[in-house]
Design a protein around this motif. Sequence first.
Motif, mmCIF file in Angstrom:
data_model
loop_
_atom_site.group_PDB
_atom_site.id
_atom_site.type_symbol
_atom_site.label_atom_id
_atom_site.label_comp_id
_atom_site.label_asym_id
_atom_site.label_seq_id
_atom_site.Cartn_x
_atom_site.Cartn_y
_atom_site.Cartn_z
ATOM 1 N N GLN A 87 52.252 34.740 47.697
ATOM 2 C CA GLN A 87 51.381 35.674 48.412
ATOM 3 C C GLN A 87 51.990 37.065 48.509
ATOM 4 N N ASN A 109 51.366 38.250 43.888
ATOM 5 C CA ASN A 109 50.228 37.915 43.030
ATOM 6 C C ASN A 109 49.632 39.118 42.305
ATOM 7 N N ALA A 110 49.999 40.336 42.705
ATOM 8 C CA ALA A 110 49.519 41.536 42.014
ATOM 9 C C ALA A 110 50.420 41.911 40.837
ATOM 10 N N LYS A 121 52.445 47.158 45.187
ATOM 11 C CA LYS A 121 51.811 45.909 44.763
ATOM 12 C C LYS A 121 52.218 44.730 45.641
ATOM 13 N N GLN A 175 49.991 44.964 48.617
ATOM 14 C CA GLN A 175 48.632 44.640 48.184
ATOM 15 C C GLN A 175 48.483 43.138 47.973
ATOM 16 N N SER A 176 49.537 42.503 47.489
ATOM 17 C CA SER A 176 49.515 41.057 47.290
ATOM 18 C C SER A 176 49.331 40.319 48.617
ATOM 19 N N LYS A 187 45.726 40.720 49.744
ATOM 20 C CA LYS A 187 44.843 39.925 48.884
ATOM 21 C C LYS A 187 44.887 38.451 49.278
ATOM 22 N N SER A 188 46.082 37.925 49.472
ATOM 23 C CA SER A 188 46.238 36.521 49.858
ATOM 24 C C SER A 188 45.631 36.254 51.223
ATOM 25 N N ARG A 242 43.182 37.905 52.727
ATOM 26 C CA ARG A 242 41.727 37.968 52.656
ATOM 27 C C ARG A 242 41.142 36.717 51.997
ATOM 28 N N GLU A 243 41.792 36.258 50.943
ATOM 29 C CA GLU A 243 41.321 35.049 50.272
ATOM 30 C C GLU A 243 41.448 33.839 51.181
#
Length: 228
Positions: free
Chosen positions: A125, A128-129, A211, A214-215, A218-219, A221-222
Amino acid sequence: MKFAVIVFPGSNCDADMYHAIKDSLGEDVEYVPHTASSLEGFDGVLLPGGFSYGDYLRSGAIARFSNVMPEVIRAAEAGKPVLGVCNGFQILLEAGLLPGAMRRNDSLKFICKPTILKVENANTQFTNAYTEGETIQIPVAHGEGNYYCDERTLSELKDNNRIVFTYDGENPNGSVSDIAGIINEQGNVLGMMPHPERAADSLLGSKDGLKLFQSIVKSWRESNAVNA
């Protein structure tokens, strides 16, 4: 997503972390003092670099007993992302959230310069970017960044793909197996010596650190979309 930047006496990278999250990432962030007794309402926890409590005894050794640390541990146990950078990494080691210990740099000198890292595990997490094997430029600034662990721990880290970043080319501090960053068994606690918050804007010479943040978002939010 809302981040907490923990501020200890002697922290000096807390503002860097705050502005990386607020200005470069565009997410909510607050300073949280070491005296805090709750991290309620925060989705992620960031332990910045610096010299908490003057690095007396050992780097991170006193900060580990700060009032806020049981809450940091509770957040980690709840699965929230916890990132410790430089002194933050040292604190995570002292708190037992990550295995191993820090020693003085091989040179016995403070090192402050850009380094090239290799992304060893892009399936976390925090990464992942990135792509597996990608090389990125992130600066270091430390005197005790020589990561050490015993052979059994090193084998466990390697076998379970828990070494997230390694120094590519030059190892600036002598850390075992060129380790620059590791995660816990659950994959939600990352400790790293290089400073991604100092590589979150092109004006700083590199945006490669952005990044990482951001990773995390992203994790998060998912994960929240799945749980909704």
